[in-house]
Design an enzyme around this catalytic site. Structure first.
Site, PDB file in Angstrom:
ATOM      1  N   ASP A  65      47.100  48.023  38.588  1.00 52.82           N
ATOM      2  CA  ASP A  65      48.620  47.837  39.964  1.00 52.82           C
ATOM      3  C   ASP A  65      48.151  48.658  40.738  1.00 52.82           C
ATOM      4  O   ASP A  65      49.245  49.448  40.993  1.00 52.82           O
ATOM      5  CB  ASP A  65      49.949  47.643  39.204  1.00 52.82           C
ATOM      6  CG  ASP A  65      50.171  46.798  37.340  1.00 52.82           C
ATOM      7  OD1 ASP A  65      49.698  46.169  38.263  1.00 52.82           O
ATOM      8  OD2 ASP A  65      50.372  47.798  36.497  1.00 52.82           O
ATOM      9  N   HIS A  93      46.457  39.967  41.459  1.00 51.43           N
ATOM     10  CA  HIS A  93      46.618  41.063  42.756  1.00 51.43           C
ATOM     11  C   HIS A  93      48.273  40.157  43.110  1.00 51.43           C
ATOM     12  O   HIS A  93      47.324  39.143  43.474  1.00 51.43           O
ATOM     13  CB  HIS A  93      45.386  40.717  43.163  1.00 51.43           C
ATOM     14  CG  HIS A  93      44.772  41.281  42.536  1.00 51.43           C
ATOM     15  ND1 HIS A  93      44.443  43.028  41.992  1.00 51.43           N
ATOM     16  CD2 HIS A  93      43.019  41.531  42.273  1.00 51.43           C
ATOM     17  CE1 HIS A  93      43.945  43.292  41.821  1.00 51.43           C
ATOM     18  NE2 HIS A  93      42.685  42.089  42.026  1.00 51.43           N
ATOM     19  N   LYS A 195      33.318  36.717  22.706  1.00 52.81           N
ATOM     20  CA  LYS A 195      31.605  37.526  22.823  1.00 52.81           C
ATOM     21  C   LYS A 195      30.987  37.974  22.089  1.00 52.81           C
ATOM     22  O   LYS A 195      29.970  37.981  21.957  1.00 52.81           O
ATOM     23  CB  LYS A 195      32.851  38.383  24.593  1.00 52.81           C
ATOM     24  CG  LYS A 195      31.252  38.091  24.734  1.00 52.81           C
ATOM     25  CD  LYS A 195      31.682  38.695  26.679  1.00 52.81           C
ATOM     26  CE  LYS A 195      30.512  39.366  27.793  1.00 52.81           C
ATOM     27  NZ  LYS A 195      30.502  39.411  29.109  1.00 52.81           N
TER      28      LYS A 195
HETATM   29  P1  GDP Z   1      46.376  45.624  42.399  1.00 52.38           P
HETATM   30  O1  GDP Z   1      46.550  44.576  41.275  1.00 52.38           O
HETATM   31  O2  GDP Z   1      45.960  46.021  41.957  1.00 52.38           O
HETATM   32  O3  GDP Z   1      46.306  45.298  43.438  1.00 52.38           O
HETATM   33  O4  GDP Z   1      47.978  46.056  42.536  1.00 52.38           O
HETATM   34  P2  GDP Z   1      49.691  44.622  41.717  1.00 52.38           P
HETATM   35  O5  GDP Z   1      49.619  43.629  43.469  1.00 52.38           O
HETATM   36  O6  GDP Z   1      49.848  44.148  40.903  1.00 52.38           O
HETATM   37  O7  GDP Z   1      50.819  45.862  43.006  1.00 52.38           O
HETATM   38  C1  GDP Z   1      50.597  46.272  44.275  1.00 52.38           C
HETATM   39  C2  GDP Z   1      51.746  46.013  44.632  1.00 52.38           C
HETATM   40  O8  GDP Z   1      52.512  47.226  45.732  1.00 52.38           O
HETATM   41  C3  GDP Z   1      51.494  44.806  45.407  1.00 52.38           C
HETATM   42  O9  GDP Z   1      52.876  44.064  45.498  1.00 52.38           O
HETATM   43  C4  GDP Z   1      51.345  44.933  47.219  1.00 52.38           C
HETATM   44  O10 GDP Z   1      51.509  43.927  47.772  1.00 52.38           O
HETATM   45  C5  GDP Z   1      51.901  45.830  46.949  1.00 52.38           C
HETATM   46  N1  GDP Z   1      51.474  47.445  47.842  1.00 52.38           N
HETATM   47  C6  GDP Z   1      50.187  47.591  48.271  1.00 52.38           C
HETATM   48  N2  GDP Z   1      49.748  48.717  48.498  1.00 52.38           N
HETATM   49  C7  GDP Z   1      51.553  49.546  48.825  1.00 52.38           C
HETATM   50  C8  GDP Z   1      51.972  50.636  50.034  1.00 52.38           C
HETATM   51  O11 GDP Z   1      50.756  51.319  50.629  1.00 52.38           O
HETATM   52  N3  GDP Z   1      52.839  50.558  50.184  1.00 52.38           N
HETATM   53  C9  GDP Z   1      53.389  49.636  49.286  1.00 52.38           C
HETATM   54  N4  GDP Z   1      55.272  49.584  49.340  1.00 52.38           N
HETATM   55  N5  GDP Z   1      53.160  49.030  48.700  1.00 52.38           N
HETATM   56  C10 GDP Z   1      52.204  48.392  48.370  1.00 52.38           C
END
Ligand code: GDP
EC number: 6.3.4.4
Length: 483
Positions: A65, A93, A195
């Site tokens: 995340d 994501h 697997k």
């Molecule tokens: P992933 O699985 O690594 O892609 O992470 P997630 O999607 O679960 O969590 C990332 C969350 O953080 C998402 O809601 C993104 O929109 C948000 N996000 C990503 N980069 C940033 C950032 O630089 N600042 C903020 N505030 N949110 C971010």
């Protein structure tokens, strides 16, 4: 037994758990933001700075995340192919398009939002076909088509509802023992077990539905033997469903090893999207509180059949603090109001399950370990904006055992890890909203210093810095070292 309070033995972590009232005010500010402002221009600016790497791998360096999806989505604009190598629908994501529309992706690679990219689901992924088609339908509703743009490995293993059933039953067996893994109950572990046991079914089995049915019956009998009356799975119903699913999926099925190598030889640019993260790696993470695949660099090689000698860039995505879902040791964990404040500001709730994430300070010991394993060439620090209102920010720089020994790396033994005291450095906060900053030179000095300190401690260029969830909310640090 592991209790979350037993994990952060560093007293400084606990005493640091005081509430910044301003944090909650800032949360309101964040939620009022729109994501679409000038995003096309800024995304174009980032895209214009083409990464000099024919093959680029993006990996999570912490407990998942970290915001990998956003960087992949941005970089996808420069790549012809975006590939997933491991994991399943347990990885989520969240990305936003130029118009600020939100997409939660679980199996389809994030590159799908770039209409010029072809997406590959590699052999190392475990694939739940009903879930995949649900995701495809949701994308269609938002105007995103996968037709002709999605290739699925014929070697990928299939994840059935029976694997989800087993996941739930195994977690239920562990309930009350303090040993629950805290899985997403998506069947990922049991599918990888099949697997490894060599009684799993692969996508190529869908070409021969008679033998497919026999194999699935055998797999189901295994579950019945192991869990008895508690095992509830309609094997004949699923065999019936897979007649139709096979028809739907086969047009996407390819020998992706051949496809990727041919594309590489033709000069195509390939972006590889990691799922989960190194601290959850089945080999290198806090075993058994890990995922069932290798989200580190080795899993990329085995999950796609594209060898490491072809990787030109390996980007590690690092959240400016840390989070973790589920059980397991977490040395820099923060508790109390501060954790709650950061959780709200950073919207730290699982994409797949909605579970609140545990929150902690940056852990340099774990990050260094992760950098070593993955051979990272660049870092992307995400969510720096989330720390904006804090007076001071802590960074865990070393682990000390109760007998005063300093540990150079993450210990394998969980009891040792649970009992370490974290040695922190404290850096001043910048106390201003950085979400509108787009140029490194406009960053407040204290924010620059925080990033610089990361770079000094890790020794890798922190090239991209996330300052908000939108595609445009990214600052490029021009070079390594003070600038
Ligand atoms: P992933 O699985 O690594 O892609 O992470 P997630 O999607 O679960 O969590 C990332 C969350 O953080 C998402 O809601 C993104 O929109 C948000 N996000 C990503 N980069 C940033 C950032 O630089 N600042 C903020 N505030 N949110 C971010």
């Amino acid at each position: 037994m592991l209790s979350s309070h037993g994990l952060a033995s560093g007293t400084s972590a606990r005493s640091a758990g005081r509430a910044p009232a301003a944090a909650l005010r800032y949360a309101r500010l964040c939620s009022a933001r729109t994501h679409s402002r000038s995003s096309r221009l800024a995304a174009a600016a980032v895209a214009a700075e083409r990464l000099d790497a024919q093959v680029c791998v993006v990996l999570g360096t912490q407990w998942g995340d970290e915001g990998k999806g956003k960087l992949v989505d941005i970089l996808a604009q420069q790549y012809d192919i975006v590939a997933r190598a491991q994991g399943g629908a347990n990885a989520g994501h969240t990305i936003y398009d130029d118009a600020g529309n939100k997409y939660a992706l679980h199996l389809v690679p994030s590159g799908i939002l770039n209409r010029n990219s072809t997406c590959v689901i590699g052999n190392g992924v475990v694939l739940h076909l009903p879930g995949l088609f649900e995701e495809i339908e949701n994308l269609k509703k938002k105007g995103v088509s996968v037709e002709g743009r999605l290739k699925i490995s014929d070697r990928a293993h299939l994840l059935f509802d029976l694997h989800k059933e087993i996941d739930g039953l195994r977690e239920a067996e562990l309930a009350g023992t303090g040993k629950q893994i805290g899985t997403t109950k998506r069947g990922i572990g049991p599918a990888y077990s099949s697997k490894a046991t060599r009684n799993g079914l692969r996508v190529c089995d869908l070409h021969k539905l008679d033998t497919f049915a026999d194999k699935l019956r055998k797999l189901s009998m295994d579950g019945e033997k192991r869990f008895g009356a508690g095992f509830s799975y309609d094997v004949e119903g699923d065999i019936e469903k897979y007649q139709e699913l096979a028809r739907k999926v086969l047009p996407f099925v390819t020998d992706t090893v051949e496809y990727l190598h041919t594309a590489y030889d033709d000069g195509k640019r390939i972006l590889i999207e990691g799922a989960n993260a190194t601290m959850l790696d089945v080999d290198f993470g806090t075993y058994p509180y890990v995922t069932s695949s290798n989200p580190s660099i080795g899993g990329i090689a085995t999950g796609l059949g594209l060898p490491p000698t072809k990787y030109d860039a390996v980007v590690g995505v690092v959240k400016a603090y840390t989070t973790r879902v589920g059980s397991g040791p977490y040395p820099t964990e923060i508790f109390g109001d501060l954790a709650e404040g950061l959780r709200e500001i950073g919207r730290e709730y699982g994409t797949t399950t909605g579970r609140p994430r545990r929150i902690g300070w940056m852990d340099i010991v774990a990050l260094r370990y992760s950098c070593k394993i993955n051979g990272l060439t660049h870092l992307n620090i995400t969510k720096l904006d989330v720390l904006s209102e804090l007076d001071e920010i802590k960074v865990g720089v070393a682990y000390k055992t109760p007998d005063g020994q300093m540990l150079r790396s993450v210990p394998a033994d969980l009891e040792t890890l649970e009992n370490v005291e974290v040695v922190y450095e404290t850096l001043p906060g910048w106390k201003s909203d950085i979400s509108a900053v787009r140029d490194w030179k406009d960053m407040p000095q204290a924010a620059k210093d925080y990033v610089q300190r990361m770079e000094d401690l890790i020794g890798i260029h922190c090239k991209w810095i996330g300052v908000g969830p939108g595609r445009d909310a990214l600052v490029v640090k021009p070079s390594m070292g003070k600038c």
